[in-house]
Design a protein around this motif. Sequence first.
Motif, PDB file in Angstrom:
ATOM      1  N   VAL A  36       0.846  -1.206   0.000  1.00 27.84           N
ATOM      2  CA  VAL A  36       0.000   0.000   0.000  1.00 27.84           C
ATOM      3  C   VAL A  36       0.875   1.248   0.000  1.00 27.84           C
ATOM      4  CG1 VAL A  36      -1.545   1.389   1.458  1.00 27.84           C
ATOM      5  CG2 VAL A  36      -2.056  -1.019   1.036  1.00 27.84           C
ATOM      6  N   ARG A  37       1.876   1.267   0.853  1.00 25.72           N
ATOM      7  CA  ARG A  37       2.742   2.450   0.957  1.00 25.72           C
ATOM      8  C   ARG A  37       3.609   2.637  -0.291  1.00 25.72           C
ATOM      9  NH1 ARG A  37       4.590   3.535   7.147  1.00 25.72           N
ATOM     10  NH2 ARG A  37       2.483   3.616   8.017  1.00 25.72           N
ATOM     11  N   ALA A  38       4.136   1.535  -0.814  1.00 24.85           N
ATOM     12  CA  ALA A  38       4.998   1.634  -2.003  1.00 24.85           C
ATOM     13  C   ALA A  38       4.228   2.139  -3.216  1.00 24.85           C
ATOM     14  CB  ALA A  38       5.614   0.275  -2.306  1.00 24.85           C
ATOM     15  N   ASN A  39       2.922   1.892  -3.242  1.00 28.49           N
ATOM     16  CA  ASN A  39       2.097   2.323  -4.376  1.00 28.49           C
ATOM     17  C   ASN A  39       1.315   3.602  -4.082  1.00 28.49           C
ATOM     18  OD1 ASN A  39       2.021   0.030  -6.651  1.00 28.49           O
ATOM     19  ND2 ASN A  39       2.286  -0.944  -4.644  1.00 28.49           N
ATOM     20  N   ASP A  40       1.668   4.268  -2.980  1.00 27.88           N
ATOM     21  CA  ASP A  40       1.059   5.550  -2.610  1.00 27.88           C
ATOM     22  C   ASP A  40      -0.468   5.455  -2.558  1.00 27.88           C
ATOM     23  OD1 ASP A  40       1.134   8.202  -1.844  1.00 27.88           O
ATOM     24  OD2 ASP A  40       1.031   8.950  -3.908  1.00 27.88           O
ATOM     25  N   LEU A  41      -0.952   4.425  -1.835  1.00 28.44           N
ATOM     26  CA  LEU A  41      -2.393   4.170  -1.759  1.00 28.44           C
ATOM     27  C   LEU A  41      -2.962   4.401  -0.359  1.00 28.44           C
ATOM     28  CD1 LEU A  41      -2.511   0.907  -3.921  1.00 28.44           C
ATOM     29  CD2 LEU A  41      -3.380   3.160  -4.571  1.00 28.44           C
ATOM     30  N   THR A  42      -2.232   5.126   0.496  1.00 28.79           N
ATOM     31  CA  THR A  42      -2.690   5.308   1.875  1.00 28.79           C
ATOM     32  C   THR A  42      -3.952   6.161   1.978  1.00 28.79           C
ATOM     33  OG1 THR A  42      -1.087   7.105   2.098  1.00 28.79           O
ATOM     34  CG2 THR A  42      -0.455   4.938   2.962  1.00 28.79           C
ATOM     35  N   SER A  43      -4.272   6.897   0.922  1.00 25.61           N
ATOM     36  CA  SER A  43      -5.532   7.643   0.920  1.00 25.61           C
ATOM     37  C   SER A  43      -6.581   6.952   0.052  1.00 25.61           C
ATOM     38  CB  SER A  43      -5.308   9.071   0.400  1.00 25.61           C
ATOM     39  OG  SER A  43      -4.839   9.039  -0.946  1.00 25.61           O
ATOM     40  N   GLY A  44      -6.308   5.698  -0.289  1.00 24.32           N
ATOM     41  CA  GLY A  44      -7.145   5.003  -1.254  1.00 24.32           C
ATOM     42  C   GLY A  44      -8.071   3.957  -0.660  1.00 24.32           C
ATOM     43  N   THR A  45      -8.547   3.087  -1.559  1.00 24.90           N
ATOM     44  CA  THR A  45      -9.516   2.038  -1.222  1.00 24.90           C
ATOM     45  C   THR A  45      -8.875   0.677  -1.419  1.00 24.90           C
ATOM     46  OG1 THR A  45     -11.359   3.439  -1.923  1.00 24.90           O
ATOM     47  CG2 THR A  45     -11.783   1.071  -1.787  1.00 24.90           C
ATOM     48  N   TYR A  46      -9.094  -0.188  -0.456  1.00 26.66           N
ATOM     49  CA  TYR A  46      -8.592  -1.565  -0.502  1.00 26.66           C
ATOM     50  C   TYR A  46      -9.788  -2.497  -0.642  1.00 26.66           C
ATOM     51  CZ  TYR A  46      -6.682  -5.972   1.358  1.00 26.66           C
ATOM     52  OH  TYR A  46      -6.324  -7.276   1.546  1.00 26.66           O
ATOM     53  N   VAL A  47      -9.738  -3.391  -1.622  1.00 28.26           N
ATOM     54  CA  VAL A  47     -10.896  -4.208  -1.999  1.00 28.26           C
ATOM     55  C   VAL A  47     -10.571  -5.690  -1.865  1.00 28.26           C
ATOM     56  CG1 VAL A  47     -12.552  -4.735  -3.839  1.00 28.26           C
ATOM     57  CG2 VAL A  47     -11.579  -2.421  -3.658  1.00 28.26           C
ATOM     58  N   GLU A  48     -11.443  -6.438  -1.165  1.00 27.02           N
ATOM     59  CA  GLU A  48     -11.330  -7.899  -1.113  1.00 27.02           C
ATOM     60  C   GLU A  48     -12.570  -8.513  -1.759  1.00 27.02           C
ATOM     61  OE1 GLU A  48     -10.296  -9.680   2.580  1.00 27.02           O
ATOM     62  OE2 GLU A  48      -8.406  -8.573   2.761  1.00 27.02           O
ATOM     63  N   PRO A  49     -12.459  -9.002  -2.997  1.00 27.61           N
ATOM     64  CA  PRO A  49     -13.609  -9.597  -3.695  1.00 27.61           C
ATOM     65  C   PRO A  49     -14.049 -10.929  -3.093  1.00 27.61           C
ATOM     66  CG  PRO A  49     -11.863  -8.948  -5.230  1.00 27.61           C
ATOM     67  CD  PRO A  49     -11.284  -8.917  -3.869  1.00 27.61           C
ATOM     68  N   TYR A  50     -13.137 -11.606  -2.378  1.00 28.67           N
ATOM     69  CA  TYR A  50     -13.443 -12.888  -1.719  1.00 28.67           C
ATOM     70  C   TYR A  50     -13.035 -12.738  -0.249  1.00 28.67           C
ATOM     71  CZ  TYR A  50     -13.252 -14.120  -6.660  1.00 28.67           C
ATOM     72  OH  TYR A  50     -13.443 -14.147  -8.022  1.00 28.67           O
ATOM     73  N   ALA A  51     -13.808 -11.982   0.500  1.00 33.29           N
ATOM     74  CA  ALA A  51     -13.333 -11.461   1.778  1.00 33.29           C
ATOM     75  C   ALA A  51     -13.220 -12.510   2.876  1.00 33.29           C
ATOM     76  CB  ALA A  51     -14.230 -10.320   2.244  1.00 33.29           C
ATOM     77  N   GLY A  52     -14.245 -13.357   3.057  1.00 35.83           N
ATOM     78  CA  GLY A  52     -14.198 -14.300   4.165  1.00 35.83           C
ATOM     79  C   GLY A  52     -14.059 -13.584   5.490  1.00 35.83           C
ATOM     80  N   GLY A  53     -12.956 -13.851   6.201  1.00 32.01           N
ATOM     81  CA  GLY A  53     -12.726 -13.218   7.492  1.00 32.01           C
ATOM     82  C   GLY A  53     -12.242 -11.787   7.419  1.00 32.01           C
ATOM     83  N   ALA A  54     -11.815 -11.339   6.247  1.00 30.13           N
ATOM     84  CA  ALA A  54     -11.402  -9.943   6.008  1.00 30.13           C
ATOM     85  C   ALA A  54     -10.367  -9.445   7.018  1.00 30.13           C
ATOM     86  CB  ALA A  54     -12.625  -9.024   6.007  1.00 30.13           C
ATOM     87  N   GLY A  55      -9.526 -10.345   7.511  1.00 30.62           N
ATOM     88  CA  GLY A  55      -8.561  -9.967   8.525  1.00 30.62           C
ATOM     89  C   GLY A  55      -7.569  -8.918   8.061  1.00 30.62           C
ATOM     90  N   ALA A  56      -7.061  -9.057   6.848  1.00 33.32           N
ATOM     91  CA  ALA A  56      -6.095  -8.091   6.337  1.00 33.32           C
ATOM     92  C   ALA A  56      -6.768  -6.748   6.079  1.00 33.32           C
ATOM     93  CB  ALA A  56      -5.454  -8.627   5.058  1.00 33.32           C
TER      94      ALA A  56
END
Length: 286
Positions: A36-56
């Motif tokens: 996330v940090r290397a791609n400068d996405l700290t102000s962005g959206t993180y998407v899990e299409p197959y979330a399950g427990g969504a721990g990350a």
Amino acid sequence: MNNSGSAMKHHKKPIISPLRYPGGKAALYPRLRAIVRANDLTSGTYVEPYAGGAGAALGLLVTGQVRRIVINDLDPAIYAFWKAITTESLEIAQMIKSVDLTVLEWSHQKDIYLNGPREDYLSLGFATFFLNRTNRSGVLNGGPIGGMDQSGKYKIDARFNRETLVERLRLIALHASRISVLNTDGMTVIKRYSKRDNTLIYADPPYFEKAGSLYLNSFTDSHHSALASCLNKVSDAKWLLTYDNVPRVAELYSDRRREVFSLNYSAHRVTKANEIMVFSDSLTVV
């Protein structure tokens, strides 16, 4: 393709998800945080299409690594759980505090899980949660910890620490306005969010091996092929994918960068398994 281990060890993973998932990916938090940090996405959206427990996903949100997360799961029961705890967290918390931890209650909650109305998010979501916390290894179609006669070493309440679980719900509720919960096909989510800037998609689909015992929505080979086609078509978006390390992955993603990593896996017993991570062309990998 290279092997990686050191990049996984930078920062302690936060444990936020109330769900137990065999092979859950909360352990990937340090690596995902770095990406996330290397791609400068700290102000962005993180998407899990197959979330399950969504721990990350929850770890990244609560620690301020991303601004928003999208949790999608096709399983109506898992969706009901996430919907309930992001919209009716006080009710769920009260149920956690007061529910009986007995085999009789387990049978009642299993009946709701199997036969209750799918649109009653609170009841179905809580039943799903109850079974996840009281079943062996958290597998929803499994039996209760300790067995129906409670003669096992561990009893049905072994993984149901009320105070800890209520605190996790409280943390999630604080961030609920920045959590989107969806109940659709994972590829639909990928197609939708791959068009958006400032977005990272992490696809963790049902695996090739042992998927039938771990997931209610397991994949056939045609599903795996369709997912590969979907992701390969949007290689200019920022995404990564994890799978069990089987030869078919290299075939489906032959044009993409791939990396083998180790992850602890716990369904009935703890083992360490080699898995594989695949990266889109535009993703900066660290």
